[in-house]
Design a protein around this motif. Structure first.
Motif, PDB file in Angstrom:
ATOM      1  N   ILE A 398       0.843  -1.205   0.000  1.00  9.75           N
ATOM      2  CA  ILE A 398       0.000   0.000   0.000  1.00  9.75           C
ATOM      3  C   ILE A 398       0.874   1.249   0.000  1.00  9.75           C
ATOM      4  N   THR A 399       1.887   1.254   0.873  1.00 10.42           N
ATOM      5  CA  THR A 399       2.792   2.413   0.949  1.00 10.42           C
ATOM      6  C   THR A 399       3.513   2.626  -0.376  1.00 10.42           C
ATOM      7  N   PHE A 400       3.953   1.534  -0.985  1.00  9.25           N
ATOM      8  CA  PHE A 400       4.655   1.625  -2.274  1.00  9.25           C
ATOM      9  C   PHE A 400       3.739   2.209  -3.350  1.00  9.25           C
ATOM     10  N   ILE A 401       2.482   1.786  -3.373  1.00  9.51           N
ATOM     11  CA  ILE A 401       1.516   2.300  -4.357  1.00  9.51           C
ATOM     12  C   ILE A 401       1.293   3.794  -4.146  1.00  9.51           C
ATOM     13  N   TYR A 402       1.140   4.219  -2.886  1.00  7.62           N
ATOM     14  CA  TYR A 402       0.996   5.650  -2.577  1.00  7.62           C
ATOM     15  C   TYR A 402       2.170   6.446  -3.165  1.00  7.62           C
ATOM     16  N   ILE A 403       3.385   5.978  -2.898  1.00  4.63           N
ATOM     17  CA  ILE A 403       4.587   6.708  -3.330  1.00  4.63           C
ATOM     18  C   ILE A 403       4.661   6.783  -4.852  1.00  4.63           C
ATOM     19  N   ILE A 404       4.414   5.657  -5.518  1.00  4.14           N
ATOM     20  CA  ILE A 404       4.469   5.628  -6.987  1.00  4.14           C
ATOM     21  C   ILE A 404       3.427   6.582  -7.581  1.00  4.14           C
ATOM     22  N   ALA A 405       2.188   6.507  -7.083  1.00  2.97           N
ATOM     23  CA  ALA A 405       1.114   7.342  -7.629  1.00  2.97           C
ATOM     24  C   ALA A 405       1.383   8.823  -7.372  1.00  2.97           C
ATOM     25  N   TYR A 406       1.845   9.151  -6.154  1.00  2.00           N
ATOM     26  CA  TYR A 406       2.150  10.560  -5.851  1.00  2.00           C
ATOM     27  C   TYR A 406       3.276  11.072  -6.749  1.00  2.00           C
ATOM     28  N   PHE A 407       4.306  10.257  -6.935  1.00  2.00           N
ATOM     29  CA  PHE A 407       5.429  10.645  -7.794  1.00  2.00           C
ATOM     30  C   PHE A 407       4.933  10.940  -9.213  1.00  2.00           C
ATOM     31  N   ALA A 408       4.056  10.082  -9.733  1.00  2.00           N
ATOM     32  CA  ALA A 408       3.536  10.272 -11.087  1.00  2.00           C
ATOM     33  C   ALA A 408       2.720  11.557 -11.190  1.00  2.00           C
ATOM     34  N   PHE A 409       1.855  11.810 -10.208  1.00  2.00           N
ATOM     35  CA  PHE A 409       1.043  13.032 -10.207  1.00  2.00           C
ATOM     36  C   PHE A 409       1.934  14.274 -10.139  1.00  2.00           C
ATOM     37  N   PHE A 410       2.970  14.209  -9.317  1.00  2.00           N
ATOM     38  CA  PHE A 410       3.843  15.382  -9.159  1.00  2.00           C
ATOM     39  C   PHE A 410       4.554  15.708 -10.473  1.00  2.00           C
ATOM     40  N   VAL A 411       5.050  14.675 -11.153  1.00  2.00           N
ATOM     41  CA  VAL A 411       5.735  14.903 -12.433  1.00  2.00           C
ATOM     42  C   VAL A 411       4.768  15.476 -13.464  1.00  2.00           C
ATOM     43  N   ILE A 412       3.520  14.986 -13.465  1.00  2.00           N
ATOM     44  CA  ILE A 412       2.510  15.515 -14.391  1.00  2.00           C
ATOM     45  C   ILE A 412       2.251  16.993 -14.113  1.00  2.00           C
ATOM     46  N   HIS A 413       2.159  17.370 -12.825  1.00  2.00           N
ATOM     47  CA  HIS A 413       1.856  18.759 -12.459  1.00  2.00           C
ATOM     48  C   HIS A 413       3.034  19.694 -12.697  1.00  2.00           C
ATOM     49  N   GLU A 414       4.230  19.265 -12.297  1.00  2.00           N
ATOM     50  CA  GLU A 414       5.382  20.161 -12.304  1.00  2.00           C
ATOM     51  C   GLU A 414       6.306  19.966 -13.508  1.00  2.00           C
ATOM     52  N   GLY A 415       6.246  18.805 -14.150  1.00  2.00           N
ATOM     53  CA  GLY A 415       7.093  18.563 -15.311  1.00  2.00           C
ATOM     54  C   GLY A 415       8.511  18.134 -14.969  1.00  2.00           C
ATOM     55  N   SER A 416       8.868  18.095 -13.688  1.00  2.00           N
ATOM     56  CA  SER A 416      10.204  17.650 -13.263  1.00  2.00           C
ATOM     57  C   SER A 416      10.127  17.204 -11.806  1.00  2.00           C
ATOM     58  N   ILE A 417      11.246  16.676 -11.315  1.00  2.00           N
ATOM     59  CA  ILE A 417      11.268  16.220  -9.912  1.00  2.00           C
ATOM     60  C   ILE A 417      12.162  17.122  -9.059  1.00  2.00           C
ATOM     61  N   ASP A 418      12.548  18.264  -9.603  1.00  2.00           N
ATOM     62  CA  ASP A 418      13.482  19.146  -8.883  1.00  2.00           C
ATOM     63  C   ASP A 418      12.891  19.664  -7.581  1.00  2.00           C
ATOM     64  N   THR A 419      11.580  19.962  -7.596  1.00  2.00           N
ATOM     65  CA  THR A 419      10.946  20.568  -6.408  1.00  2.00           C
ATOM     66  C   THR A 419      10.038  19.588  -5.671  1.00  2.00           C
ATOM     67  N   ILE A 420      10.259  18.284  -5.882  1.00  2.00           N
ATOM     68  CA  ILE A 420       9.388  17.290  -5.252  1.00  2.00           C
ATOM     69  C   ILE A 420       9.473  17.395  -3.726  1.00  2.00           C
ATOM     70  N   LYS A 421       8.333  17.228  -3.066  1.00  2.00           N
ATOM     71  CA  LYS A 421       8.276  17.322  -1.605  1.00  2.00           C
ATOM     72  C   LYS A 421       8.515  15.934  -1.015  1.00  2.00           C
ATOM     73  N   TRP A 422       9.772  15.703  -0.644  1.00  2.00           N
ATOM     74  CA  TRP A 422      10.140  14.371  -0.152  1.00  2.00           C
ATOM     75  C   TRP A 422       9.463  14.046   1.170  1.00  2.00           C
ATOM     76  N   GLU A 423       9.051  15.082   1.914  1.00  2.00           N
ATOM     77  CA  GLU A 423       8.403  14.789   3.206  1.00  2.00           C
ATOM     78  C   GLU A 423       7.060  14.080   3.024  1.00  2.00           C
ATOM     79  N   MET A 424       6.461  14.204   1.816  1.00  2.00           N
ATOM     80  CA  MET A 424       5.206  13.497   1.556  1.00  2.00           C
ATOM     81  C   MET A 424       5.393  11.990   1.692  1.00  2.00           C
TER      82      MET A 424
END
Length: 682
Positions: A398-424
């Motif tokens: 479940i935790t792995f699915i959360y992380i994968i899905a959040y990562f995908a949404f963030f890249v779609i919104h921001e276009g990069s992972i430079d400003t990703i919020k790792w605390e999420m």
């Protein structure tokens, strides 16, 4: 009036569900945010999908959270520091200096030299107290502006570097002496001023914070204004920069204006309709596919309570700080429902709950996608909750699915992972760990709502438990019979997809009533003496029938769950104690079956129907002489067909196809028990 009361009594279960439905609906609507919903959906960095948008009314452009936070930080970092000045300290030091100077320097020096030394000492005091000496070392930037106060009256202004720290006093004395070419007197002056110098500045924290707060209150949260009918954004235009902030401002203003106007009640009605519609779908699902749950008010209350509880907890978290919304372990819900009911009901209830939470949480589409996917993974991965390893593995997935899905949404919104919020990712891990709380929660629910899960069934299946140990001691034959029935019932349940754990445990306890009079049952008669020989057929039948009633009493006394007591009630249905009935009929041909029948009820589930078949087959199989495959096949067919003819399975949701499958299992098991082999030709 009497007819109305009778009608209400007959329909009391439906009335209760109606009241529960209405109360839950209003409680959930009460938790919803007090605002309308902006009719447009938009995301930063994406094209505007709707038509050209014009301002529907005048509104201010709100500053972003980053802008406001920066302003607050700048005000706090550059604010003036206020220090309380004790003006009497300098005068006190001067007075003491006049006395101590002549004690320190001897009279052998010339008058002129003494005057020079005296004046240098006064110069030191003057420079030390020009702004003042701090009572302790403070860590502020040297260029930070300061104000010295005497009883809230502004005495002097400067920068923090002007103030003398206590460890800087010796350095200042040395500098003055070097300037006056008197460095040889450093030791004397240091000794002189060591006992004289006192700090006269103390930090006024309350006044400083008050001044900062006054400046913070002056911050404006808007930076410009949009007039009505102004084009805000065109179709296809990328939403970024000021455009995004203007749209966010319009959304906020729209929601607050919509809610505050006269249509307040209409919005409440709309929310109520949507919540009622979602809960109604759940009730219809229960009525169509889970009728046994729908008819049980306790179970329906349990389902509604858990849905409301999840919405309530999520609302509290969102109101506190929405960034913690993913810490709430929503996946506990399908786990609990699967433990007490089944996977389909768990998933359906989870989806309904997540849809309702979409009204509360920010980024509702992203939230609902993540939670529904996580719920599906939960249902698919947790097969046997009573196995601890399964739960830990599922939580990891479940935790792995959360992380994968959040990562995908963030890249779609921001276009990069430079400003990703790792605390999420930390919040997702905490949510996974919180999901482990499902075990103690299931235990609590079992005690509060009287439900039983596979975890409890596993504990009850332990043959070393107090009650089963007592059964093995008092009625060893019955205990052995129960074990055999449990094995047959478990295999049969697995064949047709019924609850194998439930029917196994039910089989272990179904005959505990025989402990009261164990020797009246043939499996416990080891001495060859049959006590029924001294009783009439009616008395014997009554003792045999009463083992069901005695079993219910023993079960309740030992706090067995109702789901297990159902097996004790139904394992003979309304069948007749045939042997003693026929014995009595020899003397009284017109005898009624009433005194020789079990009280019932008939089996009302697949599991209780399976137990009735297996119990009859196992008990009667002891009478088989020289069993062969043909004999066993006919034997099984005859007993189960007779039960079908008597209508024992009419109330159970079991099909003829499933009964045929159970027959095959029982034939195969009996053949194994009697060690039948293929008959080879001589």
């Amino acid at each position: 009036m009497k007819d109305i009361i009778n009608k209400l009594y007959r329909n009391h279960s439906l009335i209760y569900k109606g009241i529960l439905f209405v109360c839950t609906t209003f409680l959930i609507v009460y938790l919803f945010p007090k605002s309308g919903k902006f009719k447009y959906n938009f995301e930063k960095g994406k094209p505007w999908q709707s038509e050209n948008l014009y301002a529907p009314f005048n509104f201010a452009i709100k500053k972003s959270d980053e802008e406001i936070n920066k302003e607050k930080h700048d005000i706090t970092a550059n604010s003036t520091l206020y220090f309380d000045l004790d003006v009497l300290v300098e005068q006190k030091v001067n007075n003491l200096y006049k006395v101590s100077f002549y004690k320190t320097f001897n009279d052998s020096l010339s008058r002129k030299k003494m005057d020079v030394l005296y004046n240098v000492g006064q110069q030191v005091i003057s420079e030390l107290y020009e702004y003042g000496i701090l009572n302790e070392n403070y860590d502020y930037h040297p260029d930070r502006s300061v104000v010295l106060l005497d009883g809230r009256i502004n005495v002097k202004e400067g920068i923090f570097d002007d103030l003398i720290k206590q460890d800087e006093v010796t350095t200042l004395i040395e500098n003055v002496l070097v300037k006056n070419d008197l460095i040889n007197y450093k030791t004397a002056y240091t000794s002189l001023f060591f006992d004289l110098i006192e700090p006269n500045l103390s930090y006024d924290k309350s006044f400083t914070e008050s001044a900062i707060q006054e400046e913070l209150n002056k911050i404006t949260y808007a930076r410009g204004r949009i007039e009505k009918e102004t084009l805000i954004i065109s179709k296809g235009e990328i939403i970024e920069g000021d455009k995004y902030q203007i749209l966010k401002s319009l959304q906020s203003e729209y929601e607050s204006q919509v809610w505050s106007k006269s249509n307040y009640k209409w919005i409440l009605v709309a929310y109520t309709l949507l919540v009622a519609l979602a809960l109604l779908m759940l009730l219809l699902f229960l009525r169509k596919y889970r009728i046994e749950v729908f008819e049980n008010n306790t179970k329906v209350t349990f389902i509604f309570f858990n849905i409301f509880l999840m919405i309530f907890i999520t609302t509290l978290v969102v109101n506190y700080d929405s960034k913690f919304v993913y810490v709430v372990p929503i996946c506990i819900l399908p786990l609990i429902f699967k433990a007490f009911f089944d996977a389909r009901l768990g998933l359906f209830s989870h989806v309904i709950t997540v849809l309702l939470l979409g009204f509360i949480v920010p980024n509702s589409y992203e939230y609902m996608f993540l939670q529904i996917i996580a719920g599906i993974v939960t249902i698919l991965t947790v097969s046997e909750l009573y196995k601890r390893a399964n739960l830990f593995i599922s939580v990891g997935q479940i935790t792995f699915i959360y992380i994968i899905a959040y990562f995908a949404f963030f890249v779609i919104h921001e276009g990069s992972i430079d400003t990703i919020k790792w605390e999420m990712f930390i919040w997702f891990i905490l949510s996974g760990l919180a999901t482990l709380f499902v075990q103690p929660l299931i235990y609590a629910y079992e005690k509060i709502f009287g439900l039983v899960s596979d975890v409890s069934l596993l504990e009850l299946s332990d043959t070393n438990s107090k009650l089963l140990k007592e059964l093995s001691n008092k009625a060893p034959g019955t205990f052995h019979h129960s074990l055999n029935v449990a094995n047959l019932a478990e295999a049969s349940a697995n064949e047709i997809g019924a609850n194998a754990m439930l029917v196994r445990v039910g089989a272990l306890y179904h005959d505990i009533g025989k402990m009261k009079n164990p020797t009246y049952f043939t499996e416990n008669q080891s001495t060859g003496i049959n006590p029924h020989d001294e009783l009439s057929s009616k008395e014997s039948a009554r003792i045999i029938v009463n083992h069901v009633i005695d079993g219910i009493e023993i079960a309740k006394k030992n706090n067995l769950p109702d789901r297990l007591i159902d097996f004790i009630r139904t394992h003979h249905g309304t069948s007749v104690v045939y042997y003693f009935y026929m014995e009595e009929k020899k003397n009284f041909p017109d005898i009624s079956t009433e005194d020789f029948s079990y009280p019932g009820p008939k089996p009302f589930s697949k599991e209780t129907a399976i137990l009735m078949m297996c119990d009859s087959i196992e008990a009667a199989s002891k009478s088989l002489k020289e069993p062969t495959s043909t004999k066993i096949d006919a034997f099984v067919e005859n007993i189960i067909d007779k039960q079908i003819e008597q209508g024992q399975f009419l109330n159970a949701n079991i099909t003829f196809k499933e009964i045929q499958s159970i027959k095959k299992v029982l034939k195969h098991k009996l053949a194994n028990i009697y060690h039948l082999r293929i008959e080879y030709p001589e």
